[in-house]
Design an enzyme around this catalytic site. Structure first.
Site, PDB file in Angstrom:
ATOM      1  N   ARG A 125       0.813  -1.222   0.000  1.00 57.47           N
ATOM      2  CA  ARG A 125       0.000   0.000   0.000  1.00 57.47           C
ATOM      3  C   ARG A 125       0.843   1.266   0.000  1.00 57.47           C
ATOM      4  NH1 ARG A 125      -5.196  -1.743   3.744  1.00 57.47           N
ATOM      5  NH2 ARG A 125      -6.286  -2.672   1.987  1.00 57.47           N
ATOM      6  N   LYS A 172     -19.106 -16.829   2.153  1.00 55.66           N
ATOM      7  CA  LYS A 172     -20.541 -16.820   2.436  1.00 55.66           C
ATOM      8  C   LYS A 172     -21.371 -16.117   1.376  1.00 55.66           C
ATOM      9  CE  LYS A 172     -19.998 -16.436   7.442  1.00 55.66           C
ATOM     10  NZ  LYS A 172     -20.043 -15.393   8.478  1.00 55.66           N
ATOM     11  N   GLY A 191     -10.721  -8.598  -0.544  1.00 58.78           N
ATOM     12  CA  GLY A 191      -9.527  -8.780   0.266  1.00 58.78           C
ATOM     13  C   GLY A 191      -8.804 -10.081  -0.019  1.00 58.78           C
ATOM     14  N   GLY A 237     -14.015  -4.199   1.181  1.00 56.55           N
ATOM     15  CA  GLY A 237     -15.403  -3.751   1.366  1.00 56.55           C
ATOM     16  C   GLY A 237     -15.795  -2.690   0.362  1.00 56.55           C
TER      17      GLY A 237
HETATM   18  P1  ADP Z   1     -12.938 -12.032  -0.336  1.00 58.23           P
HETATM   19  O1  ADP Z   1     -12.179 -11.473   0.834  1.00 58.23           O
HETATM   20  O2  ADP Z   1     -12.102 -12.144  -1.563  1.00 58.23           O
HETATM   21  O3  ADP Z   1     -14.233 -11.303  -0.561  1.00 58.23           O
HETATM   22  P2  ADP Z   1     -14.169 -14.041   1.318  1.00 58.23           P
HETATM   23  O4  ADP Z   1     -13.701 -13.355   2.552  1.00 58.23           O
HETATM   24  O5  ADP Z   1     -15.615 -14.023   1.025  1.00 58.23           O
HETATM   25  O6  ADP Z   1     -13.332 -13.537   0.045  1.00 58.23           O
HETATM   26  O7  ADP Z   1     -13.780 -15.591   1.407  1.00 58.23           O
HETATM   27  C1  ADP Z   1     -12.465 -16.027   1.562  1.00 58.23           C
HETATM   28  C2  ADP Z   1     -12.429 -17.295   2.381  1.00 58.23           C
HETATM   29  O8  ADP Z   1     -13.298 -18.278   1.869  1.00 58.23           O
HETATM   30  C3  ADP Z   1     -11.051 -17.897   2.367  1.00 58.23           C
HETATM   31  O9  ADP Z   1     -10.502 -17.830   3.655  1.00 58.23           O
HETATM   32  C4  ADP Z   1     -11.284 -19.344   1.921  1.00 58.23           C
HETATM   33  O10 ADP Z   1     -10.527 -20.272   2.656  1.00 58.23           O
HETATM   34  C5  ADP Z   1     -12.750 -19.538   2.183  1.00 58.23           C
HETATM   35  N1  ADP Z   1     -13.300 -20.604   1.341  1.00 58.23           N
HETATM   36  C6  ADP Z   1     -13.334 -20.665   0.004  1.00 58.23           C
HETATM   37  N2  ADP Z   1     -13.870 -21.826  -0.415  1.00 58.23           N
HETATM   38  C7  ADP Z   1     -14.186 -22.536   0.696  1.00 58.23           C
HETATM   39  C8  ADP Z   1     -14.761 -23.824   0.917  1.00 58.23           C
HETATM   40  N3  ADP Z   1     -15.123 -24.609  -0.100  1.00 58.23           N
HETATM   41  N4  ADP Z   1     -14.940 -24.214   2.207  1.00 58.23           N
HETATM   42  C9  ADP Z   1     -14.574 -23.425   3.221  1.00 58.23           C
HETATM   43  N5  ADP Z   1     -14.022 -22.202   3.079  1.00 58.23           N
HETATM   44  C10 ADP Z   1     -13.822 -21.763   1.817  1.00 58.23           C
HETATM   45 MG    MG Z   2     -12.417 -11.747   3.016  1.00 60.25          MG
END
Ligand code: ADP
Ligand code: MG
Length: 402
Positions: free
Chosen positions: A36, A209, A359, A382
């Site tokens: 950053r 999620k 993130g 976010g």
């Molecule tokens: P981002 O930060 O890119 O928006 P998220 O925070 O929504 O992504 O999700 C990231 C997390 O999701 C990671 O820590 C990853 O391990 C978890 N994840 C991805 N696929 C699975 C899965 N099939 N089962 C459990 N956790 C998962």
């Molecule tokens: Mg995340």
């Protein structure tokens, strides 16, 4: 309409307030990743190279109680900035007051001053009380910071989805506000995908999620031509379709919502056909299984090779691709192939704007070595989600139009 950019300003001899995002990860006062700081260099350099006086500031972490103050001292970041930019950074260990005002008054053209963590203003030490003056955009604070400069440059995208004293508050009190080069890039790529995507426009969504991303899914159902789904959220959609998802991570309270989204999407949502499964949440080799062949104790931790083939077909010819959320548990070497595969697919698209927002997905792409093989990796988690939803971000709205 186009936003005013720092390079549109005449900064010669002017005091230029620059809000950067120096919210770097730290361990025991040592910076563990200075991406950053590096990312903010072009904007700061432009200002000093053009004869401006750069007054640089950022938040770092959260300051909710007295013990957060020492923890979130931004001094090491000022030192790193000095090393990276190769010029003296006059650091002021305060967020207001005489030392800061004298420091600003003493600045010569082309010099840099940086002051302490803007979120020190979130806590009143004398009263031992959280005040959130910075984070809740206290009008007096924004006006005070604005009074230190002549023009304002916002280059902090990571906090652009929240109105704070250090973005919106300052902008309301200065004559001119422009976007820094980093913010400009976010506007160009994410804003471009939202307002005017070249088609076909394919979105890829994964991560933990469904419930974190409802707004984005709804918006993309309207905007994108296809939405490819991976990550843990795939299992909530699959279960909503009546598939046995075994021991995979499912949000049972979101099954009705998933059904609704599937109906609304009208075929635009593309779900995986296979997954890499394990019997427990651990980093040992797994077994590829079609999604309709799960045993009750199978836990899906990544998308499978057939799904990657399917995604490759869906992505062929795409002109805009937005990706948020890893395809699997990429932190485990045995379950990062889906995420690597999608990085690879994006890297190989010809003549497409490829954008990674979020993130963990951004971290994954960087960690796996794909940072320079896509058009844009967003600097805000976010903020990039809210921007993709089509929401107006206060930190962008406060920048003047050209
Ligand atoms: P981002 O930060 O890119 O928006 P998220 O925070 O929504 O992504 O999700 C990231 C997390 O999701 C990671 O820590 C990853 O391990 C978890 N994840 C991805 N696929 C699975 C899965 N099939 N089962 C459990 N956790 C998962
Ligand atoms: Mg995340």
């Amino acid at each position: 309409m186009a936003k005013k950019i720092v390079s549109d300003l005449n900064v010669k001899g002017k005091k230029v307030l620059i809000r950067v995002d120096f919210n770097v990860p730290m361990k025991n006062g040592v910076i563990t990743d200075d991406t950053r700081v590096r990312a903010a260099l072009p904007t700061i350099k432009w200002v000093i190279d053009n004869g401006g006086k750069a007054i640089v500031f950022s938040h770092l972490g959260r300051v909710k109680e007295a013990s957060d103050i020492a923890k979130n001292d931004i001094t090491p970041v000022a030192k790193r900035l000095e090393e990276l930019i190769g010029k003296k950074v006059n650091f002021v260990n305060a967020t207001r007051g005489k030392e800061l005002e004298d420091g600003v008054a003493a600045l010569k053209d082309g010099e840099i001053l940086m002051f302490q963590n803007t979120r020190y203003e979130d806590f009143d030490v004398a009263a031992n009380k959280e005040t959130k003056k910075e984070s809740k955009n206290d009008p007096e604070l924004g006006a005070y910071w604005a009074s230190l400069g002549d023009v304002f440059v916002n280059d902090a995208f990571g906090t652009a989805h929240r109105a704070a004293a250090s973005n919106v508050g300052i902008a309301a009190n200065v004559k001119e506000t422009a976007a820094g080069f980093l913010l400009e890039k976010e506007i160009k790529f994410i804003g471009g995908a939202v307002d005017n995507p070249r088609r076909p426009y394919v979105a890829i969504l994964g991560g933990a999620k469904v419930s974190d991303k409802i707004g984005v899914i709804e918006a993309l159902i309207q905007k994108a031509d296809k939405i490819l789904v991976g990550g843990a959220m795939m299992f909530t959609f699959l279960k909503a379709q009546g598939v046995n998802t075994g021991a995979s991570k499912v949000e049972d309270d979101k099954l009705d919502l998933a059904k609704e989204l599937l109906a609304k999407a009208n075929g635009k949502l593309v779900l995986p056909v296979d997954a890499i499964t394990n019997k427990a949440f651990e980093d040992v080799p797994g077994v590829a299984k079609d999604v309709d062949k799960f045993a009750d104790d199978d836990m899906g931790l990544d998308i499978g090779p057939k799904t990657l083939e399917l995604f490759a077909k869906e992505l062929a010819g795409a002109k805009t691709v937005v990706w948020n959320g890893p395809m699997g548990v990429f932190e485990f070497a045995n379950y990062n192939k889906g995420t690597i595969g999608v990085c690879e697919l994006l890297a190989n698209l010809k003549d497409a704007a490829t954008i990674i927002g979020g993130g963990d997905s951004a971290a994954a792409a960087e960690q796996l070595g794909y940072a320079n093989k896509v058009s844009h990796i967003s600097t805000g988690g976010g903020a990039s989600l809210e921007y993709l939803e089509g929401k107006e971000l206060p930190g962008i709205a406060c920048v003047d139009e050209k």
